[in-house]
Design an enzyme around this catalytic site. Sequence first.
Site, PDB file in Angstrom:
ATOM      1  N   GLU A 143       0.662  -1.029   0.020  1.00 65.46           N
ATOM      2  CA  GLU A 143       0.102   0.129  -0.104  1.00 65.46           C
ATOM      3  C   GLU A 143       0.821   1.251   0.147  1.00 65.46           C
ATOM      4  O   GLU A 143       0.523   2.102  -0.563  1.00 65.46           O
ATOM      5  CB  GLU A 143      -0.911   0.011   1.342  1.00 65.46           C
ATOM      6  CG  GLU A 143      -1.982  -0.874   1.062  1.00 65.46           C
ATOM      7  CD  GLU A 143      -1.955  -2.377   1.687  1.00 65.46           C
ATOM      8  OE1 GLU A 143      -0.861  -2.523   2.214  1.00 65.46           O
ATOM      9  OE2 GLU A 143      -2.803  -3.151   1.988  1.00 65.46           O
ATOM     10  N   HIS A 200     -11.461  -4.520  10.086  1.00 67.84           N
ATOM     11  CA  HIS A 200     -11.733  -4.400   8.777  1.00 67.84           C
ATOM     12  C   HIS A 200     -13.383  -3.758   8.860  1.00 67.84           C
ATOM     13  O   HIS A 200     -13.819  -3.981   7.827  1.00 67.84           O
ATOM     14  CB  HIS A 200     -11.808  -5.862   8.544  1.00 67.84           C
ATOM     15  CG  HIS A 200     -10.691  -6.636   8.278  1.00 67.84           C
ATOM     16  ND1 HIS A 200      -9.916  -7.018   9.180  1.00 67.84           N
ATOM     17  CD2 HIS A 200     -10.057  -7.150   7.133  1.00 67.84           C
ATOM     18  CE1 HIS A 200      -8.764  -7.514   8.706  1.00 67.84           C
ATOM     19  NE2 HIS A 200      -8.836  -7.567   7.537  1.00 67.84           N
TER      20      HIS A 200
END
Lengths: 342, 337
Positions: free
Chosen positions: B54, B123
């Site tokens: 990322e 999440h």
Amino acid sequence: MMPNAEALYRQMYKSRCFEEAVTQLWNDGHISAEMHLNKGEEAIVAGVLDHVTDGDALALEHRGTAPMVMRGVDLAALIKEFMGLEDGLCRGMGGHMHLFSQEHLAASSGIVGAAGPAACGFAFAAQHLRPDKVAVAFFGEGAMNQGMLLESINLAGAWSLPVIFVCKDNGMAITTRSADVTAGDLCMRAEGLGAHAVSVDGTDVDAVWHAARDAFLRAREGNGPTFLHATCVRPEGHFLGDPLLRIVRKPVHELKSKVAPLMKAATTRGSSLSERAASLGSIVGMLGRAQKIQKQAASDPVDRQRQRLSISDVERDELELAVDDEVQRAVADAMSSLEARS
Amino acid sequence: MKTMTFAGAIEDVLMKAMSEDSRIVVFGEDVHAIRMNLYAKFGEMRVRTTPISESAFLGAAVTAAMAGLRPVVELYMVDFVAVAADALVNHAAKLEAFSGGRWKAPMVVRMGCGGGDGDGGQHEQSLWGWLGQIPGMKVVVPSNPADAGGLMLSALEDEGPVIFLEHKLLADYWIDYLADGGRTNLDYDIPEAGIRGQVPRAWEPIPIGEAKTLREGEDLTMVTVGVSVHRCLEAAEQLGNAGIRAGVIDLRSISPLDTDAVCTAVAKTGRLLAVDEDYRHFGLSGELAAVVLEAGIPAKFARVCVEDTIPFDRRREAQALPNVPRIVEAATMLVAA
């Protein structure tokens, strides 16, 4: 020091048996959302965990079930955690991606690559507080492209930290083929960062065990980190209900809503015809590889070790029955806890 | 008008925009599988799967945008932006100011957000207050297909970085991919008006920073965003039955914040209920109170937010997220106070 084939098989069989029970619970809807199994990685986990003693730490990823099972964490507490029950390992707060056991110095994270820094911290604490103790990091080869993990290998090398970086390589980063997004060789990469590197067949628990023995010895003697690369095949893909495997297993059902928009996209104005054809070819290739994963499950690590046992069939049956019974009791315990709650 | 899903509206806008502007490229983890239709249409060079890196690919998006491309970068979930925050906080958001306004990075960062799918507190976060706090970035959170399409079009046209957050209960592929995995025996509290709805025949950009009043109300003003918009509308119905007239404003953008819409409504009702799926403290809900105070509007204030780490257990998860009973209770107390 030689491996105990029977003890290793028992660990692997227990993990497999446990995860099959977990699969059933997931299919029945008792476990919500993602469920990442270690199925196919049992030889790697067993071969490494056999060298872990009290005071050694485990830095786990989102796929932490097998290490927790093999480390001796209560099976019912694990299942209850997966089901989100108050009497689960972490009171139902974490779920399967966030398993923690302080007494085992075992901590998990759902962030890819996070096991690297975690292991370094555990190892640094060991240097201060627990001489001769080590930290193990488990992660997949997909995580080897995550900066924090590479930084961790360097940190461990520079500080000579007692870390064993266990890279479980199934060749797939979620649904992407790792070879398509990874440059160079992973062992050379780790060596470049100052770790000793070794690569083994991760479906052969004997090979993993010997490589791990050397790595633990090196770490305990203060000679720094090892990168233990172990190849494997995970028949369930990234997680239960892996989208690629679903298509391979139930193509008509899974593709019926996808084919029309896909063909429309590929046949209308966009990139050049050859580029669009290449994309379609690559999508077909992606599904073909998923199909192959199903077939490769023939090299099953648990079966492989089962063939190697020198005990009698009766003794082996007894061992398996005892494990089956232990797992079933844990499931029954969890189910009664679930019923008591509702 | 025609009907589309939330996810379908975004894809429709992207398809058209990418057909018209070859500078728009999509990259992120697994996009060849998650955005299979875009991949089939535009090929490898424009729809590119990244490694799980990322910080590298988000950082690369900033300079790719500076050098003439218009990247749409995808991270699975906003939770993972923590891994790559530097690219946004210190680079994408700073460029325009540091260059004296002479250089901009036109990029869209597309991420799943929000909870209700039982995937645990790493999440399911919202984090838009966190991102919205940084000057130099825009943050949008659509609540229905028409807004999703219109805001995506604006995000693509914007000359600076725009964070585009898609709630997992609204973009149907997230539930299929991350929660059900082919199962049909789990339930989710999915707002029907959010996942499927009417969209314009031809897409028009919806200005970023423009809220929408969905319901007028004289007794209190609920200000909210994302899935909570639908929870508030349902709560407002229930409150109406009890004689409380509650208005609902869908902010649609976190940053810039439509302070005029909020202040105008609260000036009339004198009561502000902030309903925010992000964390309670140091975020959007407190900002709304500050905006009203700064404007000198005398108002009573209450908020329904996520107070703590979201529990994995679905029962406790449902309680942790803003839900209709919590909103009704807070609104009733606010009106009685």
